[in-house]
Write an enzyme that holds these catalytic residues in place. Structure first.
Site, PDB file in Angstrom:
ATOM      1  N   THR A   1      32.798  31.070  42.927  1.00  0.00           N
ATOM      2  CA  THR A   1      34.177  30.866  42.491  1.00  0.00           C
ATOM      3  C   THR A   1      34.193  30.184  41.134  1.00  0.00           C
ATOM      4  O   THR A   1      33.190  29.618  40.691  1.00  0.00           O
ATOM      5  CB  THR A   1      35.003  30.066  43.527  1.00  0.00           C
ATOM      6  OG1 THR A   1      36.382  30.248  43.270  1.00  0.00           O
ATOM      7  CG2 THR A   1      34.641  28.597  43.545  1.00  0.00           C
TER       8      THR A   1
ATOM      9  N   CYS B   1      40.972  22.635  40.439  1.00  0.00           N
ATOM     10  CA  CYS B   1      40.749  22.885  41.863  1.00  0.00           C
ATOM     11  C   CYS B   1      39.401  22.312  42.296  1.00  0.00           C
ATOM     12  O   CYS B   1      38.523  22.047  41.482  1.00  0.00           O
ATOM     13  CB  CYS B   1      40.782  24.385  42.151  1.00  0.00           C
ATOM     14  SG  CYS B   1      42.372  25.159  41.796  1.00  0.00           S
TER      15      CYS B   1
ATOM     16  N   HIS C   1      38.252  27.225  48.045  1.00  0.00           N
ATOM     17  CA  HIS C   1      38.770  26.987  46.690  1.00  0.00           C
ATOM     18  C   HIS C   1      40.118  26.281  46.853  1.00  0.00           C
ATOM     19  O   HIS C   1      41.152  26.920  47.000  1.00  0.00           O
ATOM     20  CB  HIS C   1      38.935  28.315  45.959  1.00  0.00           C
ATOM     21  CG  HIS C   1      39.311  28.164  44.529  1.00  0.00           C
ATOM     22  ND1 HIS C   1      38.641  28.798  43.534  1.00  0.00           N
ATOM     23  CD2 HIS C   1      40.301  27.450  43.916  1.00  0.00           C
ATOM     24  CE1 HIS C   1      39.195  28.500  42.365  1.00  0.00           C
ATOM     25  NE2 HIS C   1      40.208  27.673  42.584  1.00  0.00           N
TER      26      HIS C   1
END
Length: 165
Positions: free
Chosen positions: A33, A38, A55
């Site tokens: 990812t 985040c 995530h």
């Protein structure tokens, strides 16, 4: 399982985990990812060779359970549940976290990366899952890859050498 599957250069199955998504894999494969403010939360059971990646976008769901990977307070229990379903044991889990950069200069979004990080750390402490690796903060985004077979998490920032957690 969420994520977009593809085959890596070595033929292993890899999943791209999008914003607010999570996935669990067993035995072999990679979860990848891209992160800014985040948090990428990896939970790993070395004995069962199962683990997952969430995530996490925001700290609190405020009761919204439709997208469990999006919020810290829903992503952690959902990852644990899916890992158990795949044969892992909560008592064997370790965590690695990355992300939480300060990517936004507006007052409304300033500090969301830090708030995400603080929330994830507190939730992990509450359920007694030890954090064995972290690469958080700063002002740059990161790309991470989690290898379920080894438990390694590689963190890459543009212009820097990769770091293994």
């Amino acid at each position: 399982m969420q994520g977009t599957p593809f085959s890596g250069s070595d033929g292993r199955v890899e999943l791209k985990i999008g914003i607010g998504e999570l996935a669990v894999i067993q035995e072999t494969g990679l979860l990848r990812t891209l992160l800014g403010s985040c948090i990428g939360l990896v939970l790993h059971d070395r004995q069962a060779r199962v683990g997952g990646l969430a995530h996490i976008v925001l700290p609190s769901s405020n009761g919204d359970t439709r997208v469990p990977g999006k919020y810290a307070d829903t992503a952690l229990p959902e990852l644990v549940r899916l890992i158990e379903r795949a044969g892992g044991q909560p008592r064997n889990l370790t965590a690695k976290i990355a992300g939480g950069a300060n990517m936004f200069s507006t007052l409304k979004m300033a500090g969301i990366g830090e708030l995400n990080l603080i929330t994830v750390q507190q939730l992990l402490q509450d359920v007694r899952i030890p954090v064995v690796g972290h690469h958080c903060g700063g002002q740059q985004g990161r790309r991470i890859a989690y290898d379920v077979k080894t438990g390694a998490e590689t963190v890459e920032i543009i212009g820097c050498l990769p770091i293994e957690l």
